[in-house]
Design a protein around this motif. Structure first.
Motif, PDB file in Angstrom:
ATOM      1  N   ALA A  10      -5.923   0.140   3.451  1.00 42.48           N
ATOM      2  CA  ALA A  10      -6.017  -0.208   1.961  1.00 42.48           C
ATOM      3  C   ALA A  10      -7.485   0.830   0.931  1.00 42.48           C
ATOM      4  N   GLY A  16       2.235   1.696  -3.732  1.00 35.77           N
ATOM      5  CA  GLY A  16       1.196   2.161  -3.991  1.00 35.77           C
ATOM      6  C   GLY A  16       1.218   3.856  -4.080  1.00 35.77           C
ATOM      7  N   SER A  17       0.965   5.003  -2.925  1.00 35.49           N
ATOM      8  CA  SER A  17       1.349   5.749  -2.024  1.00 35.49           C
ATOM      9  C   SER A  17       1.939   6.601  -3.213  1.00 35.49           C
ATOM     10  N   HIS A  75       1.447   6.407  -6.997  1.00 31.00           N
ATOM     11  CA  HIS A  75      -0.072   7.549  -7.066  1.00 31.00           C
ATOM     12  C   HIS A  75       1.241   9.316  -6.363  1.00 31.00           C
ATOM     13  N   TYR A 123      -2.780  -0.936  -5.212  1.00 30.76           N
ATOM     14  CA  TYR A 123      -4.068  -0.571  -3.873  1.00 30.76           C
ATOM     15  C   TYR A 123      -4.340  -2.385  -3.645  1.00 30.76           C
ATOM     16  N   THR A 147       1.144  -1.342  -0.180  1.00 35.75           N
ATOM     17  CA  THR A 147       0.403   0.126  -0.250  1.00 35.75           C
ATOM     18  C   THR A 147       0.645   1.507  -0.029  1.00 35.75           C
ATOM     19  N   TYR A 188      -5.249  -5.136  -0.689  1.00 36.59           N
ATOM     20  CA  TYR A 188      -6.257  -5.185  -0.340  1.00 36.59           C
ATOM     21  C   TYR A 188      -6.481  -6.996   0.160  1.00 36.59           C
ATOM     22  N   GLU A 213      -6.795   4.680   0.829  1.00 36.17           N
ATOM     23  CA  GLU A 213      -5.761   4.980   0.273  1.00 36.17           C
ATOM     24  C   GLU A 213      -6.153   4.456  -1.208  1.00 36.17           C
ATOM     25  N   MET A 214      -6.706   3.865  -1.885  1.00 40.44           N
ATOM     26  CA  MET A 214      -7.402   3.702  -2.425  1.00 40.44           C
ATOM     27  C   MET A 214      -8.540   4.972  -2.683  1.00 40.44           C
ATOM     28  N   TYR A 271      -7.062   8.632  -3.608  1.00 38.72           N
ATOM     29  CA  TYR A 271      -6.383   8.348  -4.981  1.00 38.72           C
ATOM     30  C   TYR A 271      -7.787   8.770  -6.260  1.00 38.72           C
TER      31      TYR A 271
END
Length: 341
Positions: free
Chosen positions: A257, A222-223, A226, A238, A219, A242, A260-261, A264
């Motif tokens: 998770a 992913g950030s 992003h 992301y 995660t 999850y 964060e999604m 985004y």
């Protein structure tokens, strides 16, 4: 004369058997003593772990600290079982401090251990100094990254990664590289190091049977994707985060998770879908008996941001008030700054 010789041989043989018997009894006694000592320390660790799982964090912290202090004694310097237990207790103590929102106390504790391993060895720090100096530095660096002193966290982590790692298996390497990625994530100038150690950590966790913590790393990556505009990579991370949290039954990780999604999607102006993810994150965070104030604050702030964007001001303020309550005692960079914005 012959009788004297027989008596001498008999006594010599008897002394030999007695010596062997006494040696065996002594070894058995030492073995039993070591086993009893380890059993006592393991019981202390397990009691701390049970208290942590039940949300009795003060008891958990006290027991972990006692366990670490005892495991660090020189009498266990050759006991491999104790040396495997010690770093686990240190990690769980750090997690307990984080769950309590006691970032400052966490830093103070690991700073005290750092002073121990940097000074002359004593009966209470020789084990730490000889085998776990890198562990102390890594955990201190990560603890600092959860406060407003991220720059020092980077400096301490830089030092830690030059040190040898005792019993360097895949699980321990994953831990160090994942924490390093977390520390470098907090400082914009160390973005390249974040990706470097994040990838190294992913390589290690693939080889380890224990996947604990993998969701948080994925995660976080992913950030960062992003943040740097790599849309496909961010979404893939992301989703993977999850799924990993779901497999591990990590409700807190699942909530993180989803949050964060939602963040985004909000940036892409997909407000209604973002709101759905944020709602799911809030519902998940409410199911966590032993939550983390930083994660909870982040989830509530994200929900408030989305509602504000959707012009639902009263509801947004309601979530913001809840976020303010959950952020009490947290450092400025751990949710408080978002509330201010």
């Amino acid at each position: 004369m012959i009788l004297t010789i027989y008596k001498t041989l008999y006594l010599t043989r008897l002394c030999g058997w007695m010596t062997l018997l006494l040696s065996s009894l002594l070894l058995l006694s030492c073995s039993q003593s070591k086993h009893e000592n380890y059993s006592h320390l393991l019981q202390e660790y397990n009691e701390a772990h049970d208290a942590q799982g039940q949300g009795n964090l003060d008891k958990a912290a006290m027991n972990y600290r006692d366990c670490i202090a005892q495991c660090s004694n020189e009498q266990y310097i050759d006991d491999d079982s104790v040396k495997q237990l010690l770093p686990k207790a240190m990690v769980q103590l750090m997690n307990t401090f984080q769950s309590q929102g006691k970032q400052g106390e966490c830093v103070a504790y690991f700073d005290s251990l750092k002073r121990e391993v940097d000074e002359q060895p004593t009966i209470y720090n020789k084990v730490l100094q000889h085998y776990f100096k890198r562990d102390v530095y890594v955990l201190l660096a990560y603890s600092l990254s959860r406060t407003d002193d991220e720059a020092r966290g980077v400096k301490v982590m830089d030092e830690a990664l030059t040190m040898p790692l005792y019993n360097a298996n895949h699980e321990r390497l994953f831990r160090d590289y994942a924490y390093a990625a977390g520390v470098y994530y907090c400082v914009p100038s160390t973005q390249a190091e974040m990706f470097k150690y994040g990838r190294k950590a992913l390589d290690e966790v693939k080889k380890s049977p224990n996947k604990s913590g993998a969701q948080w790393l994925v995660t976080m990556l992913g950030s960062m994707y992003h943040r740097t505009g790599k849309v496909d990579e961010a979404i893939r991370m992301y989703q993977e985060g999850y799924e990993l949290a779901t497999m591990a039954k990590d409700t807190l990780g699942m909530a993180n998770a989803k949050k964060e999604m939602a963040d985004y999607l909000l940036q892409w102006h997909l407000d209604s879908i973002a709101n759905r993810y944020a709602t799911e994150a809030v519902l998940l965070i409410d199911q966590v008996a032993n939550d983390n104030p930083m994660v909870k604050t982040g989830v509530l702030v994200t929900k408030a941001k989305i509602l504000k964007k959707m012009h639902r001001k009263a509801e947004a303020l309601s979530y913001l008030r809840k976020a303010k309550q959950s952020s009490v005692g947290l450092p400025y960079n751990s949710g408080v700054s978002d509330i201010g914005v």
